[in-house]
Structure formats: C-alpha cells, structure tokens
Design a protein around this motif. Structure first.
Motif, PDB file in Angstrom:
ATOM      1  N   ARG A 254       0.822  -1.207   0.000  1.00  0.00           N
ATOM      2  CA  ARG A 254       0.000   0.000   0.000  1.00  0.00           C
ATOM      3  C   ARG A 254       0.854   1.254   0.000  1.00  0.00           C
ATOM      4  O   ARG A 254       0.552   2.230  -0.708  1.00  0.00           O
ATOM      5  CB  ARG A 254      -0.928   0.008   1.226  1.00  0.00           C
ATOM      6  CG  ARG A 254      -2.090  -0.974   1.109  1.00  0.00           C
ATOM      7  CD  ARG A 254      -3.146  -0.676   2.140  1.00  0.00           C
ATOM      8  NE  ARG A 254      -4.319  -1.521   1.940  1.00  0.00           N
ATOM      9  CZ  ARG A 254      -5.443  -1.362   2.627  1.00  0.00           C
ATOM     10  NH1 ARG A 254      -5.547  -0.393   3.534  1.00  0.00           N
ATOM     11  NH2 ARG A 254      -6.481  -2.170   2.412  1.00  0.00           N
ATOM     12  N   ALA A 255       1.944   1.227   0.792  1.00  0.00           N
ATOM     13  CA  ALA A 255       2.830   2.389   0.836  1.00  0.00           C
ATOM     14  C   ALA A 255       3.492   2.604  -0.524  1.00  0.00           C
ATOM     15  O   ALA A 255       3.639   3.740  -0.981  1.00  0.00           O
ATOM     16  CB  ALA A 255       3.880   2.198   1.924  1.00  0.00           C
ATOM     17  N   GLU A 256       3.888   1.503  -1.187  1.00  0.00           N
ATOM     18  CA  GLU A 256       4.514   1.615  -2.503  1.00  0.00           C
ATOM     19  C   GLU A 256       3.533   2.157  -3.535  1.00  0.00           C
ATOM     20  O   GLU A 256       3.879   2.999  -4.373  1.00  0.00           O
ATOM     21  CB  GLU A 256       5.045   0.250  -2.945  1.00  0.00           C
ATOM     22  CG  GLU A 256       6.262  -0.219  -2.147  1.00  0.00           C
ATOM     23  CD  GLU A 256       6.615  -1.659  -2.438  1.00  0.00           C
ATOM     24  OE1 GLU A 256       5.897  -2.281  -3.266  1.00  0.00           O
ATOM     25  OE2 GLU A 256       7.578  -2.168  -1.840  1.00  0.00           O
ATOM     26  N   LYS A 257       2.281   1.680  -3.494  1.00  0.00           N
ATOM     27  CA  LYS A 257       1.257   2.181  -4.433  1.00  0.00           C
ATOM     28  C   LYS A 257       0.973   3.641  -4.190  1.00  0.00           C
ATOM     29  O   LYS A 257       0.820   4.435  -5.136  1.00  0.00           O
ATOM     30  CB  LYS A 257      -0.018   1.364  -4.275  1.00  0.00           C
ATOM     31  CG  LYS A 257       0.067  -0.047  -4.828  1.00  0.00           C
ATOM     32  CD  LYS A 257      -1.248  -0.785  -4.668  1.00  0.00           C
ATOM     33  CE  LYS A 257      -1.171  -2.212  -5.239  1.00  0.00           C
ATOM     34  NZ  LYS A 257      -2.440  -2.929  -5.049  1.00  0.00           N
ATOM     35  N   LYS A 258       0.912   4.047  -2.923  1.00  0.00           N
ATOM     36  CA  LYS A 258       0.646   5.442  -2.604  1.00  0.00           C
ATOM     37  C   LYS A 258       1.784   6.323  -3.073  1.00  0.00           C
ATOM     38  O   LYS A 258       1.570   7.411  -3.628  1.00  0.00           O
ATOM     39  CB  LYS A 258       0.459   5.588  -1.082  1.00  0.00           C
ATOM     40  CG  LYS A 258       0.049   6.988  -0.652  1.00  0.00           C
ATOM     41  CD  LYS A 258      -0.206   7.029   0.830  1.00  0.00           C
ATOM     42  CE  LYS A 258      -0.590   8.446   1.261  1.00  0.00           C
ATOM     43  NZ  LYS A 258      -0.851   8.512   2.725  1.00  0.00           N
ATOM     44  N   ALA A 259       3.019   5.851  -2.878  1.00  0.00           N
ATOM     45  CA  ALA A 259       4.183   6.622  -3.322  1.00  0.00           C
ATOM     46  C   ALA A 259       4.212   6.744  -4.845  1.00  0.00           C
ATOM     47  O   ALA A 259       4.543   7.801  -5.386  1.00  0.00           O
ATOM     48  CB  ALA A 259       5.458   5.978  -2.816  1.00  0.00           C
ATOM     49  N   ALA A 261       1.585   6.645  -6.807  1.00  0.00           N
ATOM     50  CA  ALA A 261       0.471   7.507  -7.242  1.00  0.00           C
ATOM     51  C   ALA A 261       0.766   8.976  -7.053  1.00  0.00           C
ATOM     52  O   ALA A 261       0.364   9.827  -7.850  1.00  0.00           O
ATOM     53  CB  ALA A 261      -0.803   7.114  -6.485  1.00  0.00           C
ATOM     54  N   THR A 262       1.514   9.301  -6.000  1.00  0.00           N
ATOM     55  CA  THR A 262       1.838  10.704  -5.727  1.00  0.00           C
ATOM     56  C   THR A 262       3.120  11.144  -6.403  1.00  0.00           C
ATOM     57  O   THR A 262       3.504  12.303  -6.330  1.00  0.00           O
ATOM     58  CB  THR A 262       1.964  10.911  -4.209  1.00  0.00           C
ATOM     59  OG1 THR A 262       2.958  10.038  -3.688  1.00  0.00           O
ATOM     60  CG2 THR A 262       0.640  10.661  -3.510  1.00  0.00           C
ATOM     61  N   GLY A 263       3.816  10.195  -7.049  1.00  0.00           N
ATOM     62  CA  GLY A 263       5.033  10.521  -7.774  1.00  0.00           C
ATOM     63  C   GLY A 263       6.232  10.758  -6.895  1.00  0.00           C
ATOM     64  O   GLY A 263       7.221  11.380  -7.305  1.00  0.00           O
ATOM     65  N   GLU A 264       6.194  10.259  -5.663  1.00  0.00           N
ATOM     66  CA  GLU A 264       7.310  10.454  -4.738  1.00  0.00           C
ATOM     67  C   GLU A 264       8.369   9.383  -4.978  1.00  0.00           C
ATOM     68  O   GLU A 264       8.078   8.285  -5.367  1.00  0.00           O
ATOM     69  CB  GLU A 264       6.812  10.370  -3.285  1.00  0.00           C
ATOM     70  CG  GLU A 264       5.841  11.506  -2.949  1.00  0.00           C
ATOM     71  CD  GLU A 264       5.352  11.407  -1.498  1.00  0.00           C
ATOM     72  OE1 GLU A 264       5.761  10.448  -0.812  1.00  0.00           O
ATOM     73  OE2 GLU A 264       4.581  12.266  -1.085  1.00  0.00           O
TER      74      GLU A 264
END
Length: 264
Positions: A254-259, A261-264
């Motif tokens: 989930r953390a990887e997907k969120k990162a 998605a936000t382009g971080e």
C-alpha cells in the motif's frame, strides 16, 4: 481388514482424512526446507530439484512403510547413559537418558537443521561475493545441485521417520497409511513451486522461514531427548508469525502504491 471393507467403513475414512491432515502439517517443515534450498540453485534447475526431492520423500516413506516392523522397533532404547537428571514437579525425569534410534535420528536431524538455518541466515545478512570463484559456472551449478539433493535426502530421512511413526500411532491399517502418504506427497508436489516462488518474490519471508527451521530443529532435538513440545503450539506460533508478516507485506504494498500515485 480387506480393501473392500475399508472402502465402506466410515471409521477408516475418518482415520484417512485425519492422517492426511496430520501428514500435511508435518510435511510443511520438509517443504519449507526444500523451497529455501532449491531457490539457491540456478533457475533452470530449481523445479527439477524440488520434484526430485519430493519424489525421494515419497520413495523413502513407501520403503519405510514396507519395513513397518523395523520402523516400530526404532523406538526401542539402544543404550542408556544412566545419568540422574533433574526431575519435574511430580518427580518424573525432566529428560530421557535412554536413547532409541528414533531419538538419535531426530537429534542428528535437529542439529543439521540448526546448522543449515544458521548458515543461511548468516549468508542472507552478509552475502559472500562469488565473482572471485575459481570454478566455472557449469561446475558450480553441478556442485550446488548435487549438494542440494544430498541435503534434501538427509532431511527427507528425518521427516519420513517422524511421519511414519505418526501414522503408526494413528491407525493400524497399512493401506490407509499408504494412501495418506501418497496423497500428502502429491499435495506437497503441487504446493512446492507456488511456495518456493512466493518465498523468492518476498525476501523478508526467507528470514521468517529460516526462523521456522531454527525452531523446528530445536524441537527435534528436544524430542530426541524426551522433552515433547506439543506440535499445536509450534504450528500456532508459525501461523501467527506468518499472519503478522502478511500484514507487513500488505502495508508495504500500500505504501509503494501510494508513493507511486503521488510521484514520490
């Protein structure tokens, strides 16, 4: 009891299902070891090594079943150290001083598992570079394959003896034991590749699996010395640890997907 009578006997079916479940649970240890060991081989040899290892497990179990009277005699003490050990709360010895062949096999297998798991943990934490190897790749691959099969054979022997003695303790019918062993090894064969691939895709699971092997090795040694740890506790601890690791893996994804998605 003949085969026809066994087929129509509900008690025989209940014994078969119970024995298969027990054998599958006991086979998890063997499967974890095979998966970790074969994952260290070149990719084109991994599946072949797993199939050979599990096939050898089936052969050993069938041979041991055909020598059932010899296997039962393995529980007869062959020597006694004669040492007066500490006693439990009711005056019983806290450990056995009389050892059977089964005890010696379990102790040897436990020591081997402790050594192998510790070595693999050290290699995982501090891997040794292989670019300075003297042997060429073909020679290294051949040596590793032979070594893997040899180590699998050693552990197959230990787990097979434990498996057959468990079967003997649950039923007197040889036919039920044969069917249970064949079904169990078939399940192991089907589960081997998915389990090995799952471990390969998730490096943190390797350390967890090696921790399981350390615990299993310690339990085998304790059992060899007559200190019987209820298997239910062991597998409950393994299931709890695996569940926690699954939650950690889900959190990381989930953390990887969120990162992402936000382009971080």
């Amino acid at each position: 009891m003949d085969i026809a009578s066994l087929i129509v006997d509900p008690a025989a079916w209940a014994a078969l299902v119970t024995l298969i479940v027990m054998e599958v649970v006991l086979g998890i240890d063997n499967l974890i070891f095979i998966s970790i060991l074969t994952n260290k081989l070149p990719e084109h040899q991994q599946q072949k090594a797993r199939r050979i290892g599990i096939g050898l497990a089936l052969v050993m179990r069938i041979i041991l079943l055909s020598m059932i009277f010899v296997i039962v005699s393995l529980t007869t003490p062959v020597f006694d150290l004669g040492i007066q050990g500490a006693t439990g709360p009711h005056g019983e010895p806290s450990f056995e001083t009389a050892f059977s062949w089964r005890d010696l096999i379990l102790i040897a297998g436990g020591l081997f598992l402790l050594w192998k798991a510790t070595k693999e943990i050290h290699h995982t934490i501090d891997p040794v570079p292989t670019d300075h190897a003297v042997l060429d790749k073909k020679q290294v691959a051949t040596m590793n394959f032979g070594s893997a099969i040899f180590q699998i054979i050693l552990l197959d022997m230990v787990f097979s003896v434990d498996s057959i003695l468990t079967a003997v303790g649950m039923t007197d019918e040889i036919a039920i034991m044969f069917v249970a062993v064949i079904v169990t090894v078939g399940i192991m064969l089907v589960a081997a590749d998915p389990l090995a691939n799952f471990i390969k895709r998730n490096p943190t699971v390797v350390m967890l699996a090696l921790g399981f092997l350390l615990m299993i090795g310690a339990v085998l040694i304790a059992d060899g010395f007559g200190v019987h740890v209820p298997k239910g506790y062991i597998y409950a601890a393994m299931a709890f640890s695996a569940t926690v690791e699954m939650l950690n893996m889900a959190a990381r994804r989930r953390a990887e997907k969120k990162a992402a998605a936000t382009g971080e």
